[in-house]
Design an enzyme around this catalytic site. Structure first.
Site, mmCIF file in Angstrom:
data_model
loop_
_atom_site.group_PDB
_atom_site.id
_atom_site.type_symbol
_atom_site.label_atom_id
_atom_site.label_comp_id
_atom_site.label_asym_id
_atom_site.label_seq_id
_atom_site.Cartn_x
_atom_site.Cartn_y
_atom_site.Cartn_z
ATOM 1 N N CYS A 1 -13.609 4.182 5.693
ATOM 2 C CA CYS A 1 -14.424 5.033 6.473
ATOM 3 C C CYS A 1 -15.781 5.357 6.033
ATOM 4 O O CYS A 1 -16.211 4.555 5.099
ATOM 5 C CB CYS A 1 -13.607 6.443 6.428
ATOM 6 S SG CYS A 1 -13.671 6.993 4.635
ATOM 7 N N ASP B 1 14.563 -2.171 3.489
ATOM 8 C CA ASP B 1 14.375 -1.702 1.889
ATOM 9 C C ASP B 1 14.826 -0.162 1.778
ATOM 10 O O ASP B 1 14.707 0.265 2.814
ATOM 11 C CB ASP B 1 12.952 -1.945 1.420
ATOM 12 C CG ASP B 1 12.829 -1.637 0.139
ATOM 13 O OD1 ASP B 1 13.557 -2.017 -0.829
ATOM 14 O OD2 ASP B 1 11.933 -0.932 -0.059
ATOM 15 N N ASP C 1 9.489 -6.761 -2.049
ATOM 16 C CA ASP C 1 9.882 -7.057 -0.544
ATOM 17 C C ASP C 1 8.967 -8.151 0.084
ATOM 18 O O ASP C 1 9.280 -8.808 1.219
ATOM 19 C CB ASP C 1 10.053 -5.909 0.364
ATOM 20 C CG ASP C 1 10.784 -4.716 -0.201
ATOM 21 O OD1 ASP C 1 11.850 -5.105 -0.802
ATOM 22 O OD2 ASP C 1 10.311 -3.679 -0.260
ATOM 23 N N ASP D 1 8.505 -2.131 1.665
ATOM 24 C CA ASP D 1 7.067 -1.465 1.418
ATOM 25 C C ASP D 1 6.696 -2.169 -0.141
ATOM 26 O O ASP D 1 5.509 -2.197 -0.298
ATOM 27 C CB ASP D 1 7.225 -0.110 1.238
ATOM 28 C CG ASP D 1 7.873 0.502 0.070
ATOM 29 O OD1 ASP D 1 8.885 0.001 -0.370
ATOM 30 O OD2 ASP D 1 7.272 1.340 -0.750
ATOM 31 N N CYS E 1 -16.405 5.893 2.557
ATOM 32 C CA CYS E 1 -16.281 4.987 1.391
ATOM 33 C C CYS E 1 -17.778 4.253 1.656
ATOM 34 O O CYS E 1 -18.178 3.792 0.544
ATOM 35 C CB CYS E 1 -15.298 4.079 1.960
ATOM 36 S SG CYS E 1 -13.828 4.920 2.219
#
Lengths: 47, 723
Positions: B36, B443, B621, B617, B39
């Site tokens: 953004c 998951d 995975d 996540d 940042c």
């Protein structure tokens, strides 16, 4: 007839002018970071 | 996208990333995590604050920070350290050829698009004047108009058609055909024919059709480019995740900075708090705590005892540690996963997009058709010029203009709509793949459950209330869980929190403590993670369990209703897994599954012909997600699984999975409808063109008409809400 010729010629000139401006904007990097430019307007430079 | 580890790089080596002459140097950094305006401002101001830096500019679209300075005063390391101190990932950026090529391609497409629009306006204006008023013009004026149209259309088409000509040429060079081959043929032939007719003062001028064709096709091409480009942006983020440098302890006790690549088993490495282990190793120093979220997806800090193994990617959250290296970088877990991920992505790139499947049938058909029209007219005794004109008319009419728009138009509308609904779609063909799934694999930790702990054991109400009076003063997740379990109530006077230990306060004059075992003087065993002691009473332990997402059950039910089977794979133990599966309503589940077994399971499902959606996540995975037919990651996922996934959900809910599925299925329906519309148009127009009845005006009008129809059909996706 000269009227038509003038209209066509001037329309072409205007169109080419717009093209030249757009090409210049592209090559000077104004389209390189559209996301960043959209956010940058929110940065408060005064602080 | 490549996920290879970066080449060897020692601290001194960074100079090779520095460009420019003495006096004016620049250095590029890949920044991870900037999203953004805040940042941008923080990073640019921070880096400009380094003495000597003249310029710092962050490109948010590519994540590239460009730092310029004069003289040799600024060390690249200082820039990297400053950005990392601000809380962002930073890696020296090896001016990657692919990224620059992408930017150049985007610019070329925009330039072509602008030129084609310019050409269309003028050519159509000139030729329309001829169609409607040509009879009132003198021959000289008509000729001038034709030549003017030619002077605009020919260079514009040749320049703006580059993307198609190049792609057609490279495809022909590999002895294949793609959609761009008939497009290029139609463009070049129509230009040639029109020029020939202009020389002969004929009527069949296709200049306007050629330019308009280029314009409409470029719109489709540009939309497609924007979609793909967004997906590639994600690839860079992995760069910032791999630690490159390590501090090795020399035999004499000093430390030296070396490339992680140069570490060999037996080396000893110092890791400060907050640093990431570059390779697998054993902890040699005092006990510490690590955040294994990169490795397991579980973000809670895990205590590590001396002698215990530590995996690459683990972040030290406790005191500084000394690690004895047991595996080289290329044998460490993170590199392993990156390799698996890459392999998965290669399998996926073999997926043939719907449009390409259509093109494979379309190209030979059109070529045969045009050739037979040519032959047919020659057989009935027409002169070669007439026969060629009619054959070219067929090519122009069948030019897959609407086909070129059919897919990108729908995908842009679909991704736009999903974006508003909180799903970030990384590639257009991900939607096609999602529409085909028949099995969803989830998951558990972090996906079906959240990191928010809830109190699990029965604690006497009086004790709970006392503990809550301390807990309400803290923002620690476990304290919050106690406060939530007890409900609203008073807060203890003078409650003081010692970070990492616990809270102390007075309750009716007695000193009470809530915190870890040592803080409360409790035995350090069992599954209790939080203790409470009032005065001299025996400490009471609190146990916690993870929370199942409230929408999990609804989500699974919604998927079953759409005839999608559901499975759960988790690395966790059987007990918690069974509880989550039962509460979410999942019948098929597997516990204790490691990253490699997950990938193997997905491989097996693929071999059985199942089309699997993987929702996960953790980094554990990631490999499985890359192997799945399509994958979705929640926004809370680790960077690497967001990178491996096709779609990322913003916001803290999983329901958009169903939304994405519905939209993708409807998008597929619309694409097929669009193909049907385009085919219908061709079926009616081809006989007319073959029999020589199509005038250039009709060709241009029907082309624009069918493209408009296809685009409007695509827009329906955003008009009507899903049921």
């Amino acid at each position: 007839m000269t009227g038509i010729a003038l209209v066509i010629a001037s329309a072409l000139l205007v169109g080419l002018g717009a093209l030249v401006v757009l090409f210049w904007a592209l090559s000077s990097g104004q389209y390189d970071d559209l996301d960043g430019d959209a956010e940058r307007i929110l940065i408060d430079d005064d602080s | 996208m490549t996920l290879l580890l970066r080449p060897a790089e020692t601290a001194d080596d960074l100079t090779r990333y520095v460009h420019g002459e003495a006096g004016s140097r620049s250095f590029e950094v890949a920044v991870n995590g900037a999203r953004c305006a805040g940042c941008i401002a923080k990073i640019e101001a921070g880096v400009r604050g380094i003495a000597g830096v003249r310029e710092a500019r962050l490109n948010l679209s590519t994540g590239k920070l460009r730092v310029g300075w004069e003289g040799a005063a600024v060390a690249p390391q200082a820039v990297l350290r400053r950005v990392r101190d601000l809380g962002y990932g930073a890696q020296p950026f090896d001016a990657e050829a692919t990224l620059d090529a992408d930017a150049a391609q985007g610019r070329l497409l925009l330039r072509c698009l602008a030129l084609a629009a310019f050409g269309t306006v003028f050519t159509v204006g000139l030729t329309d004047a001829l169609w409607y008023g040509g009879d009132d013009m003198s021959a000289a004026v008509r000729a001038t108009f034709y030549w003017l149209a030619a002077a605009i259309a020919i260079p514009v088409t040749l320049y703006a058609g580059q993307p198609f000509f190049r792609s057609a040429w490279s495809s022909l060079a590999r002895r294949r055909t793609n959609m761009d081959v008939p497009i290029s043929a139609a463009l070049l032939l129509s230009l040639g024919l029109s020029l020939y007719q202009t020389l002969l003062r004929g009527q069949d001028i296709y200049f306007d059709a050629a330019v308009m064709l280029v314009l409409l096709l470029l719109v489709g091409r540009y939309l497609d480019f924007r979609l793909r480009n967004r997906a590639r942006g994600a690839a860079r983020h992995l760069l910032a995740m791999q630690s490159l440098l390590a501090r090795r302890i020399k035999p004499d006790g000093d430390s030296e900075t070396v490339s992680a690549r140069d570490l060999v088993p037996g080396d000893r490495v110092i890791l400060a708090s907050g640093e990431r282990a570059p390779v697998n190793g054993l902890l040699e120093s005092q006990a510490t705590e690590v955040d294994n979220s990169l490795v397991t997806g579980e973000s809670a800090a895990v205590p590590v005892l001396p002698g215990a193994p530590l995996q690459a990617g683990a972040i030290i959250t406790g005191p500084a540690a000394v690690l004895r290296v047991t595996a080289r970088v290329e044998d460490s877990l993170v590199a392993d996963l990156a390799r698996l991920l890459e392999a998965g992505q290669q399998t996926r790139s073999r997926y043939v997009k719907l449009a390409d499947r259509v093109a494979r049938a379309y190209v030979p058909l059109v070529t045969v058709l045009a050739l037979s029209v040519l032959a047919g007219w020659l057989v009935v005794g027409a002169p070669l010029a007439t026969a060629a004109t009619h054959a070219i008319a067929v090519l122009i009419i069948t030019c897959p203009c609407a086909l070129g728009l059919a897919v990108p138009a729908v995908q842009v509308v679909a991704t736009g709509r999903l974006f508003r609904d909180g799903v970030f779609v990384k590639s257009g063909d991900a939607l096609e793949r999602l529409a085909e799934i028949d099995l969803a694999v989830f998951d558990k930790t972090g996906t079906l459950t959240t990191d928010v702990p809830v109190l699990a054991n029965a604690v006497p109400p009086a004790v709970l209330e006392d503990a809550a009076r301390l807990a309400r003063a803290s923002r620690h997740p476990l304290a919050r869980a106690v406060a939530v379990a007890a409900g609203a109530g008073p807060v203890a006077q003078d409650a003081r929190e010692t970070p990492g230990e616990g809270i102390e306060g007075l309750l009716e004059g007695e000193v009470c403590r809530l915190g870890n075992a040592a803080w409360c003087g409790a035995p350090r065993d069992g599954s209790a993670r939080l203790w409470f002691r009032r005065g001299d009473h025996t400490p009471v332990g609190f146990e916690f369990q993870e929370t199942i997402r409230p929408e999990a059950r609804k989500l699974i039910a919604a998927l079953s209703m759409r005839h999608i089977a559901v499975e759960m794979l988790t690395g966790d133990r059987g007990g918690p897994a069974a509880r989550v599966a039962r509460e979410a309503g999942i019948a098929n589940w597997c516990a204790g599954v490691g990253p490699r077994e997950k990938a193997a399971h997905l491989e097996q499902l693929r071999a059985q012909g199942r089309r699997v959606l993987m929702v996960g996540d953790g980094i554990n995975d990631a490999a499985a997600m890359a192997l799945a037919h399509v994958s979705i990651a929640p926004g809370s996922a680790t960077d690497i699984s967001q990178l491996a996934s096709d779609m990322v959900i913003r916001g803290d809910t999983l329901m958009p999975v169903v939304e994405a599925l519905d939209v993708s299925r409807r998008a597929r329906r619309l694409v097929l409808q669009n193909f049907a519309l385009a085919a219908l148009y061709n079926v009616t127009a081809i006989p007319l063109a073959a029999s020589g009845l199509v005038t250039p005006l009709i060709a241009a009008a029907t082309m624009a008409g069918s493209s408009l129809l296809v685009t409007l059909n695509a827009l329906r996706l955003s008009w009507r809400r899903a049921a």
